[in-house]
Motif scaffolding. Sequence first.
Motif, PDB file in Angstrom:
ATOM      1  N   PHE A   9       0.841  -1.204   0.000  1.00  0.00           N
ATOM      2  CA  PHE A   9       0.000   0.000   0.000  1.00  0.00           C
ATOM      3  C   PHE A   9       0.877   1.257   0.000  1.00  0.00           C
ATOM      4  N   ALA A  43       2.249   1.749  -3.470  1.00  0.00           N
ATOM      5  CA  ALA A  43       1.183   2.214  -4.367  1.00  0.00           C
ATOM      6  C   ALA A  43       0.896   3.695  -4.140  1.00  0.00           C
ATOM      7  N   ARG A  44       0.780   4.087  -2.871  1.00  0.00           N
ATOM      8  CA  ARG A  44       0.482   5.483  -2.532  1.00  0.00           C
ATOM      9  C   ARG A  44       1.599   6.405  -3.035  1.00  0.00           C
ATOM     10  N   ILE A  58      -0.673   5.303  -7.576  1.00  0.00           N
ATOM     11  CA  ILE A  58      -1.507   4.306  -8.258  1.00  0.00           C
ATOM     12  C   ILE A  58      -2.230   3.456  -7.199  1.00  0.00           C
ATOM     13  N   SER A  59      -3.127   2.585  -7.653  1.00  0.00           N
ATOM     14  CA  SER A  59      -3.849   1.734  -6.694  1.00  0.00           C
ATOM     15  C   SER A  59      -3.000   0.513  -6.339  1.00  0.00           C
ATOM     16  N   LYS A  60      -3.302  -0.076  -5.186  1.00  0.00           N
ATOM     17  CA  LYS A  60      -2.602  -1.289  -4.761  1.00  0.00           C
ATOM     18  C   LYS A  60      -2.855  -2.414  -5.773  1.00  0.00           C
ATOM     19  N   LYS A  61      -4.055  -2.415  -6.346  1.00  0.00           N
ATOM     20  CA  LYS A  61      -4.420  -3.426  -7.347  1.00  0.00           C
ATOM     21  C   LYS A  61      -3.449  -3.376  -8.540  1.00  0.00           C
ATOM     22  N   THR A  62      -3.089  -2.157  -8.946  1.00  0.00           N
ATOM     23  CA  THR A  62      -2.157  -1.990 -10.074  1.00  0.00           C
ATOM     24  C   THR A  62      -0.794  -2.583  -9.736  1.00  0.00           C
ATOM     25  N   GLU A 114      -0.921  -6.195 -10.150  1.00  0.00           N
ATOM     26  CA  GLU A 114      -0.996  -6.617 -11.558  1.00  0.00           C
ATOM     27  C   GLU A 114       0.406  -6.859 -12.117  1.00  0.00           C
TER      28      GLU A 114
END
Length: 198
Positions: A25, A28-29, A33-37, A40
């Motif tokens: 997290f 990502a922050r 971008i999102s954690k989901k990205t 991926e």
Amino acid sequence: MVKERILETALKMFRIYGVKGVTMFDIARDCGISKKTVYEHFEDKQALVGEGLQQLLTNHGDYLKDNIQTSTNAIEELLNSTRYMTNMAKTLNPVMLHDLQKYHPDIWNNVERFKSDGVLHGIKENLKRGMTEGLYRQTLDINIVARMRQLQLEAAFDPEQYPADLYEMQNVMDQVTAHYILGIATTTGQQMANQFLK
């Protein structure tokens, strides 16, 4: 492009805060971008840490190869690589190395391999070059001296041997490197080294 940005951000954060203290997290922050990205591109944190460290080792190996090509002699090559390692160490929190050893032993094995295959091999090649150029003494036992130099470098980077509140990294490296070069150099090599070491 996104993958490279994630790797770059993760490495920067690991170097500052250590590996354990940084979450997916957080990365990502910091990337915006999102954690989901992040997931991926990287299956989990272990994969991200592994790829990030491999990139660090690859960059280090590439620098050492380039340095051999661009340095005019063995002493210049040695001093350039020492400066590079010192600058890298300044931006690296020792917690990162501790975390890798403790929580990611498989990945840490790559560091140990790099130390034996990459760094030790590079020291031996530098010794051979210096002997060929007449800058290092012909009587050196390359295997013994190379291992001695590797241990010297490991000690210089070890906060238990040289605590940061008592010793400045640059000064430690300058002192141990001057001691090493003047110990292995011929008279010609010492004269050349003294120009660099002033």
